[in-house]
Design a protein around this motif. Structure first.
Motif, short mmCIF file in Angstrom:
data_model
loop_
_atom_site.label_atom_id
_atom_site.label_comp_id
_atom_site.label_asym_id
_atom_site.label_seq_id
_atom_site.Cartn_x
_atom_site.Cartn_y
_atom_site.Cartn_z
N ALA A 1 -6.44 -2.35 4.75
CA ALA A 1 -5.34 -3.04 4.07
C ALA A 1 -5.25 -4.45 4.61
N PRO A 2 -4.91 -5.41 3.74
CA PRO A 2 -4.71 -6.77 4.24
C PRO A 2 -3.60 -6.77 5.30
N ASP A 3 -3.71 -7.67 6.27
CA ASP A 3 -2.75 -7.71 7.38
C ASP A 3 -1.31 -7.78 6.91
N GLU A 4 -1.09 -8.58 5.85
CA GLU A 4 0.29 -8.82 5.43
C GLU A 4 0.83 -7.70 4.54
N ALA A 5 -0.03 -6.71 4.21
CA ALA A 5 0.40 -5.65 3.30
C ALA A 5 1.55 -4.83 3.89
N VAL A 6 2.47 -4.43 3.03
CA VAL A 6 3.56 -3.56 3.45
C VAL A 6 3.14 -2.13 3.18
N LEU A 7 3.18 -1.29 4.20
CA LEU A 7 2.73 0.10 4.05
C LEU A 7 3.94 0.98 3.81
N ILE A 8 3.90 1.72 2.72
CA ILE A 8 5.07 2.52 2.37
C ILE A 8 4.67 3.89 1.85
N SER A 9 5.68 4.74 1.74
CA SER A 9 5.52 6.00 1.02
C SER A 9 6.75 6.19 0.15
N ALA A 10 6.54 6.08 -1.15
CA ALA A 10 7.67 6.26 -2.07
C ALA A 10 8.16 7.69 -2.00
N GLY B 1 9.15 2.97 4.91
CA GLY B 1 8.85 1.56 4.63
C GLY B 1 9.61 0.94 3.47
N ILE B 2 10.45 1.72 2.79
CA ILE B 2 11.15 1.16 1.62
C ILE B 2 12.12 0.04 2.02
N ASP B 3 12.80 0.25 3.17
CA ASP B 3 13.72 -0.79 3.63
C ASP B 3 12.98 -2.08 3.95
N ILE B 4 11.80 -1.92 4.58
CA ILE B 4 10.99 -3.10 4.91
C ILE B 4 10.56 -3.80 3.62
N LEU B 5 10.18 -3.00 2.64
CA LEU B 5 9.77 -3.57 1.35
C LEU B 5 10.91 -4.39 0.73
N LYS B 6 12.11 -3.83 0.77
CA LYS B 6 13.28 -4.55 0.25
C LYS B 6 13.44 -5.88 0.97
N LYS B 7 13.31 -5.83 2.30
CA LYS B 7 13.48 -7.03 3.10
C LYS B 7 12.41 -8.07 2.75
N LYS B 8 11.19 -7.59 2.58
CA LYS B 8 10.08 -8.50 2.25
C LYS B 8 10.29 -9.15 0.89
N ILE B 9 10.77 -8.37 -0.07
CA ILE B 9 11.03 -8.92 -1.40
C ILE B 9 12.08 -10.01 -1.28
N MET C 1 0.87 -1.18 0.00
CA MET C 1 0.00 0.00 0.00
C MET C 1 0.91 1.23 0.00
N ASN C 2 0.80 2.02 -1.05
CA ASN C 2 1.67 3.20 -1.18
C ASN C 2 0.91 4.47 -0.78
#
Ligand code: GDP
Length: 412
Positions: free
Chosen positions: A308-317, A322-330, A293-294
């Protein structure tokens, strides 16, 4: 070429380095060089060789090369050094292929895998399987020789057990290819979502540079943009798509068509949504999905403001939240559980050989189960052995060699 002093290179000991002048045909020095001598069989190719290190620079090296050519040398073909190393028995075919992979490696995972293969990890495994097959064939052949006397040297259960075990090991190796391919070529991550949800912005913040153009107009990412990043030594090929929005615009429709095609070959789909918008759900696919979710900044970074679904990663580009978390999740989503095989396969040619071997072993099992004569069993066991030998190049064809070595760079 000339060597000042009384010690011609011809007389030099192996693994020795010699400083001297490189002379032209008139005996005038072109450069001061170091010549390193390797005598057979202790060289890369297994043949006598001399490496000349000059001061570099295109003019100088070309002049030295021209002189060497005038003296009867010729340019090496692509992969010729490695091919000679293979033909002279210094390395086997799987190891020769590893040299090319090692040179091509663009990530830690690819480098490690190729180095393992170069050091013979795959070759040893294949050799071991081959020897087990060989001894099995030997026993069956003995049995055939004594067939008239009605001597059963190898009970059928024993053959079944041995072949089943071999087949299981080969199947484990086959299964490891999925991971090996990812180690070698990277993982394809597709960013999908409606226009304007921030796909390009996210790609940019993952990359830390402005590769795709960010604009306010929906549907502006007209083409697929691919960028490579590495996370934890693994290569990720990020693909930004034109989105799955239906459109009458011809250019964009083409983008949509290509998105669908790309989706089918993706390893991971990152579905991006805008915190401030509601969205239709995109078509389901069998490929692992990561929900993102951006524009979390627009809802005050407050989860209770959105559904948002529980597992969704919340970010702001925009802010980088949350970008670091997104990287980790990927990275996490992309690491399948470690393959159980002790070798990891990464080469399509090897995969095909092992698939053929597994097929032949299955045929052999069928023959044993149906109580067919040992001759039938032997045909398939030998066939499986042949396939294994293809991997390490015990048997090979000019065609295979050409296709492997022509992909090398010159001078390797
Ligand atoms: P795309 O069409 O999905 O590739 O979306 P873009 O990356 O082009 O972004 C569309 C618009 O949303 C642009 O104006 C971006 O500046 C804006 N945008 C993207 N991410 C964010 C974010 O996290 N927060 C805010 N406030 N705006 C964003």
């Amino acid at each position: 070429a000339g060597h000042r002093g009384r010690h011609p290179l011809r007389m030099a000991e192996t693994h020795t380095a010699h400083v001297g002048s490189f002379l032209d045909e008139e005996g005038a020095a072109i450069d001061e060089v170091v010549a390193t001598v390797f005598r057979e069989p202790h060289s890369y190719t297994g043949e006598n060789s001399v490496e000349i290190s000059c001061h570099g620079g295109p003019f100088l090296s070309r002049k030295i090369l021209r002189q060497l050519l005038a003296l009867g040398a010729r340019h090496a073909e692509p992969g010729e050094f490695t091919k000679r190393a293979f033909l002279n028995g210094r390395i086997d075919l799987a190891q020769a292929e590893a040299v090319a992979d090692l040179i091509r490696a663009t990530s830690e995972s690819a480098r490690k895998l190729s180095l393992d293969q170069l050091r013979g990890r795959l070759s040893h495994k294949v050799q071991e399987l081959k020897e087990r097959l060989l001894s099995l064939c030997g026993s069956l052949e003995v049995e055939l020789d004594f067939a008239e006397e009605g001597l059963a040297v190898v009970p059928a259960e024993q053959t079944l057990a041995a072949v089943t075990a071999l087949k299981a090991e080969i199947e484990r190796m086959i299964a490891s290819y999925a991971q090996g391919r990812i180690y070698r070529d990277g993982l394809k991550v597709l960013l999908v979502g409606d226009p304007n949800v921030g796909k390009s912005s996210i790609l940019n913040s993952l990359l830390d540079k402005d590769r795709s153009i960010v604009t306010h107009v929906p549907g502006t990412t007209r083409d697929l943009i691919e960028e490579n990043i590495t996370i934890d030594g693994m290569l990720f090929r990020l693909v930004d798509t034109a989105g799955l929005r239906e459109s009458n615009d011809l250019v964009e429709s083409e983008g949509i068509r290509r998105t669908r095609a790309e989706m089918e070959s993706a390893d991971l789909i990152v579905r991006i949504r805008d915190c401030t918008q509601s969205h239709r759900s995109p078509p389901p696919s069998g490929i692992p999905l990561l929900e993102v979710m951006n524009k979390f900044d627009l809802v005050g970074y407050d989860r209770t403001n959105i559904s948002a679904p529980d597992e969704a990663v919340l970010i702001s580009a925009k802010t980088g939240y949350g970008i670091d978390i997104l990287k980790k999740k990927i990275a996490e989503r992309s690491h399948p559980p470690a393959a159980a095989a002790d070798v990891t396969l990464s080469n399509l040619r090897h995969l095909r050989c092992l698939e053929e071997a597994a097929k032949r072993l299955e045929n052999a099992l069928e023959s044993v189960r149906n109580g067919m004569s040992g001759e039938f069993v032997l045909v398939d066991l030998r066939g499986a052995m042949h396939s294994l030998e293809m991997i390490i190049g015990v048997v090979t064809t000019e065609e295979i060699l050409n296709s492997i070595f022509s992909k090398f760079c010159i001078g390797k």
